[in-house]
Write a protein that holds these residues in place. Structure first.
Motif, PDB file in Angstrom:
ATOM      1  N   GLY A   4       0.812  -1.215   0.000  1.00  0.00           N
ATOM      2  CA  GLY A   4       0.000   0.000   0.000  1.00  0.00           C
ATOM      3  C   GLY A   4       0.842   1.261   0.000  1.00  0.00           C
ATOM      4  O   GLY A   4       0.531   2.232  -0.698  1.00  0.00           O
ATOM      5  N   LEU A   5       1.934   1.256   0.753  1.00  0.00           N
ATOM      6  CA  LEU A   5       2.801   2.432   0.793  1.00  0.00           C
ATOM      7  C   LEU A   5       3.475   2.662  -0.551  1.00  0.00           C
ATOM      8  O   LEU A   5       3.601   3.791  -1.012  1.00  0.00           O
ATOM      9  CB  LEU A   5       3.858   2.267   1.892  1.00  0.00           C
ATOM     10  N   PHE A   6       3.928   1.574  -1.186  1.00  0.00           N
ATOM     11  CA  PHE A   6       4.530   1.719  -2.509  1.00  0.00           C
ATOM     12  C   PHE A   6       3.520   2.279  -3.499  1.00  0.00           C
ATOM     13  O   PHE A   6       3.848   3.113  -4.347  1.00  0.00           O
ATOM     14  CB  PHE A   6       5.056   0.363  -2.997  1.00  0.00           C
ATOM     15  N   THR A   7       2.278   1.810  -3.398  1.00  0.00           N
ATOM     16  CA  THR A   7       1.236   2.296  -4.299  1.00  0.00           C
ATOM     17  C   THR A   7       0.981   3.779  -4.086  1.00  0.00           C
ATOM     18  O   THR A   7       0.838   4.546  -5.041  1.00  0.00           O
ATOM     19  CB  THR A   7      -0.066   1.497  -4.091  1.00  0.00           C
ATOM     20  N   VAL A   8       0.940   4.200  -2.833  1.00  0.00           N
ATOM     21  CA  VAL A   8       0.733   5.613  -2.522  1.00  0.00           C
ATOM     22  C   VAL A   8       1.872   6.452  -3.093  1.00  0.00           C
ATOM     23  O   VAL A   8       1.650   7.499  -3.711  1.00  0.00           O
ATOM     24  CB  VAL A   8       0.628   5.825  -0.995  1.00  0.00           C
ATOM     25  N   GLU A 134      -9.147   3.223  -0.766  1.00  0.00           N
ATOM     26  CA  GLU A 134      -8.434   2.083  -0.211  1.00  0.00           C
ATOM     27  C   GLU A 134      -7.002   2.419   0.188  1.00  0.00           C
ATOM     28  O   GLU A 134      -6.338   1.637   0.880  1.00  0.00           O
ATOM     29  CB  GLU A 134      -8.424   0.931  -1.224  1.00  0.00           C
ATOM     30  N   LEU A 135      -6.507   3.582  -0.231  1.00  0.00           N
ATOM     31  CA  LEU A 135      -5.129   3.977   0.088  1.00  0.00           C
ATOM     32  C   LEU A 135      -5.051   5.087   1.123  1.00  0.00           C
ATOM     33  O   LEU A 135      -3.959   5.511   1.485  1.00  0.00           O
ATOM     34  CB  LEU A 135      -4.406   4.438  -1.187  1.00  0.00           C
ATOM     35  N   ARG A 136      -6.197   5.563   1.607  1.00  0.00           N
ATOM     36  CA  ARG A 136      -6.150   6.713   2.506  1.00  0.00           C
ATOM     37  C   ARG A 136      -5.504   6.383   3.840  1.00  0.00           C
ATOM     38  O   ARG A 136      -4.846   7.234   4.447  1.00  0.00           O
ATOM     39  CB  ARG A 136      -7.564   7.267   2.729  1.00  0.00           C
ATOM     40  N   GLY A 137      -5.678   5.162   4.326  1.00  0.00           N
ATOM     41  CA  GLY A 137      -5.016   4.786   5.566  1.00  0.00           C
ATOM     42  C   GLY A 137      -3.513   4.836   5.425  1.00  0.00           C
ATOM     43  O   GLY A 137      -2.810   5.366   6.293  1.00  0.00           O
ATOM     44  N   ASP A 138      -2.988   4.286   4.314  1.00  0.00           N
ATOM     45  CA  ASP A 138      -1.547   4.348   4.063  1.00  0.00           C
ATOM     46  C   ASP A 138      -1.088   5.799   3.919  1.00  0.00           C
ATOM     47  O   ASP A 138      -0.043   6.181   4.442  1.00  0.00           O
ATOM     48  CB  ASP A 138      -1.209   3.581   2.784  1.00  0.00           C
ATOM     49  N   PHE A 139      -1.874   6.579   3.174  1.00  0.00           N
ATOM     50  CA  PHE A 139      -1.493   7.968   2.944  1.00  0.00           C
ATOM     51  C   PHE A 139      -1.488   8.759   4.246  1.00  0.00           C
ATOM     52  O   PHE A 139      -0.533   9.490   4.542  1.00  0.00           O
ATOM     53  CB  PHE A 139      -2.448   8.617   1.948  1.00  0.00           C
ATOM     54  N   ASN A 140      -2.545   8.622   5.051  1.00  0.00           N
ATOM     55  CA  ASN A 140      -2.601   9.337   6.326  1.00  0.00           C
ATOM     56  C   ASN A 140      -1.474   8.898   7.255  1.00  0.00           C
ATOM     57  O   ASN A 140      -0.932   9.703   8.024  1.00  0.00           O
ATOM     58  CB  ASN A 140      -3.955   9.121   6.997  1.00  0.00           C
ATOM     59  N   GLY A 141      -1.109   7.619   7.183  1.00  0.00           N
ATOM     60  CA  GLY A 141       0.011   7.139   7.975  1.00  0.00           C
ATOM     61  C   GLY A 141       1.323   7.760   7.535  1.00  0.00           C
ATOM     62  O   GLY A 141       2.164   8.135   8.362  1.00  0.00           O
ATOM     63  N   LEU A 142       1.514   7.868   6.218  1.00  0.00           N
ATOM     64  CA  LEU A 142       2.713   8.522   5.696  1.00  0.00           C
ATOM     65  C   LEU A 142       2.785   9.975   6.148  1.00  0.00           C
ATOM     66  O   LEU A 142       3.854  10.477   6.519  1.00  0.00           O
ATOM     67  CB  LEU A 142       2.728   8.452   4.171  1.00  0.00           C
ATOM     68  N   ALA A 276      -1.490  -0.698   6.536  1.00  0.00           N
ATOM     69  CA  ALA A 276      -1.531  -2.160   6.438  1.00  0.00           C
ATOM     70  C   ALA A 276      -2.435  -2.754   7.512  1.00  0.00           C
ATOM     71  O   ALA A 276      -3.216  -3.681   7.247  1.00  0.00           O
ATOM     72  CB  ALA A 276      -0.117  -2.721   6.555  1.00  0.00           C
ATOM     73  N   PHE A 277      -2.358  -2.225   8.732  1.00  0.00           N
ATOM     74  CA  PHE A 277      -3.218  -2.728   9.803  1.00  0.00           C
ATOM     75  C   PHE A 277      -4.685  -2.397   9.545  1.00  0.00           C
ATOM     76  O   PHE A 277      -5.566  -3.198   9.866  1.00  0.00           O
ATOM     77  CB  PHE A 277      -2.774  -2.160  11.151  1.00  0.00           C
ATOM     78  N   LEU A 278      -4.956  -1.214   8.975  1.00  0.00           N
ATOM     79  CA  LEU A 278      -6.346  -0.848   8.705  1.00  0.00           C
ATOM     80  C   LEU A 278      -6.996  -1.771   7.681  1.00  0.00           C
ATOM     81  O   LEU A 278      -8.221  -1.909   7.652  1.00  0.00           O
ATOM     82  CB  LEU A 278      -6.423   0.599   8.212  1.00  0.00           C
ATOM     83  N   ARG A 279      -6.188  -2.399   6.817  1.00  0.00           N
ATOM     84  CA  ARG A 279      -6.746  -3.344   5.860  1.00  0.00           C
ATOM     85  C   ARG A 279      -7.007  -4.715   6.487  1.00  0.00           C
ATOM     86  O   ARG A 279      -7.710  -5.544   5.905  1.00  0.00           O
ATOM     87  CB  ARG A 279      -5.803  -3.504   4.658  1.00  0.00           C
ATOM     88  N   ARG A 280      -6.466  -4.937   7.671  1.00  0.00           N
ATOM     89  CA  ARG A 280      -6.579  -6.251   8.308  1.00  0.00           C
ATOM     90  C   ARG A 280      -7.406  -6.236   9.587  1.00  0.00           C
ATOM     91  O   ARG A 280      -7.858  -7.300  10.038  1.00  0.00           O
ATOM     92  CB  ARG A 280      -5.173  -6.795   8.618  1.00  0.00           C
ATOM     93  N   LEU A 281      -7.571  -5.066  10.182  1.00  0.00           N
ATOM     94  CA  LEU A 281      -8.292  -4.959  11.446  1.00  0.00           C
ATOM     95  C   LEU A 281      -9.396  -3.912  11.329  1.00  0.00           C
ATOM     96  O   LEU A 281      -9.230  -2.909  10.628  1.00  0.00           O
ATOM     97  CB  LEU A 281      -7.351  -4.519  12.576  1.00  0.00           C
ATOM     98  N   PRO A 282     -10.519  -4.100  12.003  1.00  0.00           N
ATOM     99  CA  PRO A 282     -11.499  -3.009  12.102  1.00  0.00           C
ATOM    100  C   PRO A 282     -10.852  -1.804  12.776  1.00  0.00           C
ATOM    101  O   PRO A 282      -9.993  -1.957  13.652  1.00  0.00           O
ATOM    102  CB  PRO A 282     -12.613  -3.607  12.979  1.00  0.00           C
ATOM    103  N   VAL A 283     -11.260  -0.617  12.358  1.00  0.00           N
ATOM    104  CA  VAL A 283     -10.588   0.592  12.821  1.00  0.00           C
ATOM    105  C   VAL A 283     -10.677   0.742  14.331  1.00  0.00           C
ATOM    106  O   VAL A 283      -9.727   1.225  14.971  1.00  0.00           O
ATOM    107  CB  VAL A 283     -11.162   1.830  12.087  1.00  0.00           C
TER     108      VAL A 283
END
Length: 402
Positions: A4-8, A134-142, A276-283
């Motif tokens: 996800g980070l690479f995609t972002v 689908e990438l906002r969690g990765d983006f916000n994490g970055l 990555a965690f947001l894609r695997r766990l409920p928020v």
């Protein structure tokens, strides 16, 4: 680094925006540190030096009102214009020469604080249209990792530049950072829907509309409140640091830099792993996990054993970003576009405004009780909120009021 980070990072808008965040973050954190030193040198007053931080923080209380502007104009245009105005404002400190001029610094920092609140709301809304869901969690994490990195390195830059060239040079550096941020926003390419035309005199009603949406939403409210509690617990923990060093570790105050750096490293890792965690766990479970790690870290800092204290600082840094990123990403997901500026600004107020009160309370507590009591209180708050989120924070369908 996750897929996800690479995609972002392959997304042009994301790269440009992150560049703007890093540049402006360095300028802001450098200026905030330099301003405190500047005021102290000019006036000799610790109280006036501390007022610098309050001036930059206070505008967050007006978040719900300022967020209205982010819903009344195109967000990209607003970000460019605000950055340019702040660049001009940051040239004013070049006129500061004597103790009688420090009011100018306070005014400038308050205006920059207000501009930051406004741009945070507009950025949150712009991201929702510029970055796929689908990438906002990765983006916000970055973004969170970038903010943490600049908050660690920016003060060093500010201190060095202030020592070599003085306060006006740091102010001009911050002005340049706003110009570069404006250029980054200009380079973002996205299709925004035209803002809804609103009748005059409806500002207060629209502000209430944003607050009402957040507070009535069964998913947003617990996540945002949990983020605010995380920041309160963080404030209680951080104000115990010097007592921990003095009484618990028998280390000089300068050793705080080591603990801060370790915590910052944890925050960078926490931000990079959030998507990555947001894609695997409920928020709500990710937020609860972050608060649990924070609580364990606070307890570890109370042991007085150096390796355990360092590990505790790492755990605090790792866990703290997750409830913040979870709340922000959910605000973007669960809020209609025409409300997003107001709801984002309200969420930021609820999350970050209590920090100032927690810092005041922590400062008072550390002078009256053992620092371990303060760390225990921070850990207790973190684990209590985590348990409530895990048990009652399951996302529920939202039915807008008719």
């Amino acid at each position: 680094m996750s897929v996800g980070l690479f995609t972002v990072l392959r997304d042009r808008n994301a790269r440009v925006y992150l560049t703007g965040v890093i540049v402006s973050g360095f300028g802001d954190s450098a200026m905030l540190l330099a301003s405190g030193v500047w005021v102290k040198e000019l006036t000799g007053s610790d109280g006036l030096a501390a007022l610098v931080g309050f001036c930059a923080w206070a505008p967050v209380l007006a978040g719900p009102l300022l967020g209205n502007l982010a819903d009344r104009t195109r967000r990209r245009t607003l970000l460019i214009a605000t950055s340019l105005v702040l660049a001009v404002v940051m040239t004013a400190p070049a006129a500061v020469r004597s103790p009688g001029d420090v009011w100018l610094l306070f005014t400038v920092l308050t205006l920059v604080g207000a501009g930051t609140v406004l741009t945070d709301a507009a950025e949150t809304a712009l991201i929702a249209s510029a970055v796929p869901g689908e990438l906002r969690g990765d983006f916000n994490g970055l973004v969170r990792s970038a903010v943490e990195s600049t908050s660690l390195l920016g003060p060093l830059l500010g201190a060095g530049l202030f020592t070599l060239l003085g306060g006006p040079a740091v102010a001009l550096l911050n002005a340049l950072s706003f110009l570069l941020a404006a250029a980054a926003f200009w380079l973002i390419r996205t299709r925004e829907t035209a803002p809804v035309r609103r009748p005059r005199g409806s500002w207060a009603a629209e502000t209430v509309e944003g607050v009402r949406h957040l507070w009535r939403h069964p998913t947003l409210r617990p996540l945002v409140v949990a983020g605010g509690c995380a920041m309160v617990a963080s404030g209680l923990s951080s104000t115990a640091t010097y007592a921990l060093l003095d009484t618990g570790l028998r280390r000089p105050a300068a050793f705080a830099g080591v603990l801060t750096s370790v915590q910052g490293l944890g925050s960078v890792v926490g931000g990079l792993t959030a998507g990555a965690f947001l894609r695997r766990l409920p928020v709500h479970l990710l937020s609860a996990l972050g608060l649990t790690l924070f609580a364990l870290g606070a307890l570890a800092r109370g042991t007085g054993l150096l390796p355990v204290v360092v590990l505790g600082s790492l755990l605090i840094g790792l866990g703290l970003p997750w409830p913040l990123i979870g709340a922000l990403t959910t605000v973007q997901k669960e809020t209609p576009e025409d409300l997003l500026g107001r709801v984002a600004a309200t969420a930021n107020t609820l999350v970050f405004a209590p920090t100032g009160l927690a810092l005041l309370a922590g400062t008072a507590l550390v002078t009256t009780v053992d620092y371990r009591v303060q760390l225990l209180a921070a850990a207790g708050l973190g684990v209590t909120v985590a348990a409530l989120l895990a048990v009652r924070g399951r996302p529920a369908p939202f039915r807008p009021p008719t």
